[in-house]
Design an enzyme around this catalytic site. Structure first.
Site, PDB file in Angstrom:
ATOM      1  N   SER A   1     104.977  71.359  97.003  1.00 36.74           N
ATOM      2  CA  SER A   1     106.150  72.219  96.998  1.00 36.74           C
ATOM      3  C   SER A   1     107.173  71.717  98.023  1.00 36.74           C
ATOM      4  O   SER A   1     107.639  70.592  97.907  1.00 36.74           O
ATOM      5  CB  SER A   1     105.722  73.671  97.247  1.00 36.74           C
ATOM      6  OG  SER A   1     106.728  74.568  96.859  1.00 36.74           O
TER       7      SER A   1
ATOM      8  N   ASP B   1     104.658  75.164  90.617  1.00 37.23           N
ATOM      9  CA  ASP B   1     104.409  74.942  92.046  1.00 37.23           C
ATOM     10  C   ASP B   1     102.941  74.613  92.355  1.00 37.23           C
ATOM     11  O   ASP B   1     102.031  75.354  91.979  1.00 37.23           O
ATOM     12  CB  ASP B   1     104.811  76.216  92.794  1.00 37.23           C
ATOM     13  CG  ASP B   1     104.962  76.027  94.285  1.00 37.23           C
ATOM     14  OD1 ASP B   1     104.213  75.235  94.869  1.00 37.23           O
ATOM     15  OD2 ASP B   1     105.843  76.678  94.871  1.00 37.23           O
TER      16      ASP B   1
END
Length: 328
Positions: A50, A205
């Site tokens: 991320s 993510d």
């Protein structure tokens, strides 16, 4: 005959954490660089998840820690393209999402026990509509024409949004992806940004699988792994408002990281684990995407992580250090 010293093999793991996690990570990287006199770009493997994937990609392209810090602090000598990137973070609240759930299939897999609970809950969030254009601009700067960064072992972690399987782009055997797609996928916070389609599959993510995915380095049998984990902590202390929900998430992620670090140690790897202190958490607040707190978080990180490194280096020569961690 003069003896020679072989430098230890090192890996660097940069965890998820949104806008504030990226700022904290850059402060921690600067402290690590200064204390060890080791350039993190020299790590054998760079693992990013991320927001950590964003920083890992910049390191993997050859951008130094001093350049990252100068751009975060908006110094006059900062590279204009980096300055523009950091001065335009995502909005502090997500735009109105789509009406449809992100991944009902993933939620059902979690109910059936074939995906972790946190991963499955992410599938129940509505489909995000955030604009990841800033990541496209950054990726095309770092790796034009759909290529990868120059450091061949730059691994960016995402999650298959239908199966919940962790995918490490850049790792041998992973689906082939351009940096712009892998970076957007790793950063695609459910409910905030839409999933990214790569090779016919939807990815989101990497943080919904793990805060760091440090365990992907177990097979490498490295001497040392440095884990910078903005979304974990030993004890977050009392929190208020949004901070209470964030503290629950942080506890779950801390347990995941505990297991990953244990796996690395069992493989003979020394783990240096750096996490936010109570002071860091106070300035972060409950919204890790709040851009107004970015500079305060960075400045606090520079101070708290510098103190941690001083403590580590103060240990007597020859004494085995415990696995260092910070936290409240």
């Amino acid at each position: 005959m003069t003896g020679t010293t072989t430098a230890p093999s090192r890996g660097l793991v940069l965890g998820c954490g949104g806008t504030l996690g990226a700022a904290w990570t850059i402060g921690a990287l600067h402290s690590l660089w200064q204390a060890l006199r080791w350039d993190p770009r020299g790590a054998e493997v760079l693992v990013g998840t991320s927001a950590g994937a964003e920083v890992a990609a910049m390191l993997g392209s050859g951008i130094g820690v001093d350049e990252l810090l100068a751009a975060q602090l908006a110094h006059g000598n900062a590279r204009p393209e980096l300055l523009s990137h950091f001065e335009a973070p995502p909005r502090g609240i997500p735009p109105r999402p789509a009406a449809l759930l992100g991944s009902p299939r993933l939620a059902l897999r979690a109910l059936g026990g074939s995906a972790p609970a946190l991963t499955g809950l992410s599938g129940l969030l509505p489909r995000g509509r955030g604009d990841a254009g800033r990541l496209v601009v950054l990726a095309d700067l770092l790796a034009p024409d759909g290529q990868w960064v120059r450091h061949p072992a730059t691994w960016l972690v995402a999650t298959d949004f239908d199966t919940g399987r962790r995918t490490v782009f850049g790792q041998p055997g992973a689906p082939r992806a351009a940096l712009r797609d892998a970076l957007r996928a790793s950063w695609a916070v459910p409910g905030w940004f839409p999933p990214v389609r790569i090779a016919g599959r939807r990815y989101t993510d990497g943080g919904i699988s793990s805060p760091t995915s440090a365990d992907v380095l177990v097979p490498r049998r490295l001497d040392e792994v440095y884990v910078l984990a903005p979304m974990s902590s030993l004890s977050p202390g009392r929190r208020r408002g949004l901070g209470r929900a964030e503290a629950v998430l942080r506890r779950i992620m801390t347990r995941t990281l505990d297991a990953e670090c244990a796996a690395l140690r069992a493989a003979g790897t020394r783990v240096v684990r750096i996490e936010p202190t109570a002071e860091d958490l106070r300035v972060m607040g409950g919204n890790f995407m709040n851009p107004r707190r970015r500079l305060t978080v960075l400045e606090t990180s520079l101070r708290t992580t510098r103190a941690l490194m001083r403590d580590l280096l103060r240990e007597p020569a020859g004494r085995r250090r415990p696995e260092p961690r910070t936290g409240a």
